[in-house]
Design an enzyme around this catalytic site. Structure first.
Site, PDB file in Angstrom:
ATOM      1  N   ASP A  11      39.670  11.462  42.106  1.00  0.00           N
ATOM      2  CA  ASP A  11      39.316  11.446  40.680  1.00  0.00           C
ATOM      3  C   ASP A  11      37.863  10.975  40.592  1.00  0.00           C
ATOM      4  O   ASP A  11      37.250  10.613  41.603  1.00  0.00           O
ATOM      5  CB  ASP A  11      40.242  10.469  39.932  1.00  0.00           C
ATOM      6  N   SER A  12      37.342  10.922  39.348  1.00  0.00           N
ATOM      7  CA  SER A  12      35.976  10.424  39.164  1.00  0.00           C
ATOM      8  C   SER A  12      35.908   8.896  39.270  1.00  0.00           C
ATOM      9  O   SER A  12      34.829   8.352  39.464  1.00  0.00           O
ATOM     10  CB  SER A  12      35.470  10.825  37.775  1.00  0.00           C
ATOM     11  N   TYR A  43      32.831  12.433  34.201  1.00  0.00           N
ATOM     12  CA  TYR A  43      32.645  13.859  34.497  1.00  0.00           C
ATOM     13  C   TYR A  43      32.447  14.723  33.242  1.00  0.00           C
ATOM     14  O   TYR A  43      31.948  15.841  33.331  1.00  0.00           O
ATOM     15  CB  TYR A  43      33.895  14.397  35.207  1.00  0.00           C
ATOM     16  N   GLY A  44      32.896  14.194  32.106  1.00  0.00           N
ATOM     17  CA  GLY A  44      32.987  14.993  30.877  1.00  0.00           C
ATOM     18  C   GLY A  44      31.796  15.873  30.543  1.00  0.00           C
ATOM     19  O   GLY A  44      31.953  17.006  30.124  1.00  0.00           O
ATOM     20  N   CYS A  74      42.891  14.407  38.622  1.00  0.00           N
ATOM     21  CA  CYS A  74      41.812  14.457  37.642  1.00  0.00           C
ATOM     22  C   CYS A  74      41.972  15.743  36.850  1.00  0.00           C
ATOM     23  O   CYS A  74      42.071  16.826  37.429  1.00  0.00           O
ATOM     24  CB  CYS A  74      40.483  14.447  38.406  1.00  0.00           C
ATOM     25  N   GLU A 153      37.390   2.676  32.385  1.00  0.00           N
ATOM     26  CA  GLU A 153      36.606   2.261  33.563  1.00  0.00           C
ATOM     27  C   GLU A 153      36.171   0.792  33.456  1.00  0.00           C
ATOM     28  O   GLU A 153      35.977   0.133  34.463  1.00  0.00           O
ATOM     29  CB  GLU A 153      35.360   3.144  33.730  1.00  0.00           C
ATOM     30  N   CYS A 185      43.561  13.917  30.648  1.00  0.00           N
ATOM     31  CA  CYS A 185      42.616  13.231  31.527  1.00  0.00           C
ATOM     32  C   CYS A 185      43.406  12.079  32.123  1.00  0.00           C
ATOM     33  O   CYS A 185      44.077  11.342  31.387  1.00  0.00           O
ATOM     34  CB  CYS A 185      41.428  12.719  30.718  1.00  0.00           C
ATOM     35  N   THR A 186      43.323  11.914  33.435  1.00  0.00           N
ATOM     36  CA  THR A 186      44.192  10.927  34.092  1.00  0.00           C
ATOM     37  C   THR A 186      43.854   9.479  33.741  1.00  0.00           C
ATOM     38  O   THR A 186      44.649   8.580  34.006  1.00  0.00           O
ATOM     39  CB  THR A 186      44.148  11.111  35.622  1.00  0.00           C
ATOM     40  N   HIS A 187      42.688   9.254  33.150  1.00  0.00           N
ATOM     41  CA  HIS A 187      42.389   7.891  32.703  1.00  0.00           C
ATOM     42  C   HIS A 187      43.265   7.492  31.509  1.00  0.00           C
ATOM     43  O   HIS A 187      43.589   6.322  31.334  1.00  0.00           O
ATOM     44  CB  HIS A 187      40.928   7.787  32.252  1.00  0.00           C
TER      45      HIS A 187
HETATM   46  N1  DGL Z   1      40.019  11.269  35.049  1.00  0.00           N
HETATM   47  C1  DGL Z   1      39.286  12.492  35.002  1.00  0.00           C
HETATM   48  C2  DGL Z   1      40.012  13.554  34.266  1.00  0.00           C
HETATM   49  O1  DGL Z   1      41.222  13.533  34.368  1.00  0.00           O
HETATM   50  C3  DGL Z   1      37.803  12.411  34.841  1.00  0.00           C
HETATM   51  C4  DGL Z   1      37.304  11.730  33.620  1.00  0.00           C
HETATM   52  C5  DGL Z   1      35.803  11.581  33.578  1.00  0.00           C
HETATM   53  O2  DGL Z   1      35.219  11.196  34.573  1.00  0.00           O
HETATM   54  O3  DGL Z   1      35.212  11.866  32.526  1.00  0.00           O
HETATM   55  O4  DGL Z   1      39.475  14.428  33.654  1.00  0.00           O
END
Ligand code: DGL
Length: 268
Positions: A11-12, A43-44, A74, A153, A185-187
């Site tokens: 993931d990021s 990453y967005g 991710c 984060e 998004c996994t976050h």
């Molecule tokens: N957790 C990631 C996702 O599921 C990346 C989020 C990010 O870095 O913006 O998209």
């Protein structure tokens, strides 16, 4: 490839730890190598070319450590990189999009589904396409939520700032009477308690991690690759950038499973 080889997860940043959490529950005997691309989080706003090239470097790193399968933990990589790289490698690679889509299609009662994800993911329309393949009559609304990844984060899972951001993104979903929302998004699943507090149980919040891990488990089982050894699993955490905040926030999110975080230099 051996049953005892680790699973690669990436993931990021700390978002993929939602998948690690499920893996620990559903496949506790598996060893794994986690890679958080903290040099490039979030990453967005990154371009598709950038995101794909990050995935290629990370895959090289994980493959060099002889992983037996990869969980793309991710939403952004699952939407952009996975469709382009999956066929290149001779090992199972699973992402979160199909899993999230299946859960959303099964969960909605009023046929109104929301997708919250990064801008890069929303730009691909990946979740909508996958859900429409399952049921083309569903009404789907996608929304980018750029404020949420930085909150997770930095470990801000509750509090005024978090509530403000949740209000901004979930008010439009409430107004549209959406009954099932994919946390694409996994976050975001780390914010479920705060989101539930705000939405008051009006909508089903879908975390694709569990279903993704089930899918991986079924694939490993069909290839006779589940780790059935009695040995203690080996769990390693690597990052490309900031390591102390990953260590601190990671421990807050999943506890003492994280013993050490190593920073590695990849050839970006
Ligand atoms: N957790 C990631 C996702 O599921 C990346 C989020 C990010 O870095 O913006 O998209």
């Amino acid at each position: 490839m051996l049953k005892t080889d680790p699973i690669g997860i990436f993931d990021s940043g700390v978002g993929g730890l939602t998948v690690v959490k499920s893996l620990l529950e559903k496949m506790p005997g598996e060893s794994f190598i986690y890679f958080g691309d903290t040099a490039h989080v979030p990453y967005g706003e990154k371009s598709q070319e950038q995101i794909l090239s990050y995935a290629e470097r990370i895959m090289d790193f994980l493959l060099a450590q002889e992983v037996k399968a990869i969980a793309v933990a991710c939403g952004t990589h699952s939407s952009i990189s996975l469709p382009q790289i999956a066929d290149r490698y001779n090992l199972p690679v699973v992402g979160i999009v199909e899993a999230g889509a299946r859960q959303a299609a099964a969960s909605t009662r009023n046929n109104k589904i929301g997708i919250v994800a990064t801008q890069a993911t929303v730009n691909t329309g990946s979740f909508t396409k996958s859900i429409k393949r399952l049921n083309r009559d569903l009404d789907i609304y996608e929304m980018a939520c750029p404020l949420l990844v930085p909150l997770v984060e930095s470990g801000k899972l509750m509090g005024a700032e978090t509530e403000e951001a949740i209000k901004k993104y979930f008010d439009p979903l409430i107004a549209r009477q959406i009954d099932s929302v994919v946390l694409g998004c996994t976050h975001y699943p780390f914010l479920i308690p705060a989101i539930q507090l705000y939405t008051g149980g009006r909508m089903m919040l879908i975390d694709a991690a569990g279903e993704t891990v089930e899918e991986l488990k079924a694939i490993l089982s069909s290839r006779n690759l589940l780790n059935d050894s009695e040995e203690k699993p080996n769990r390693k955490f690597y990052v490309s950038g900031e390591d102390s905040s990953f260590y601190k926030v990671g421990k807050l999110l999943i506890g003492d499973v994280i013993r050490e975080v190593k920073k590695v230099e990849l050839n970006w």
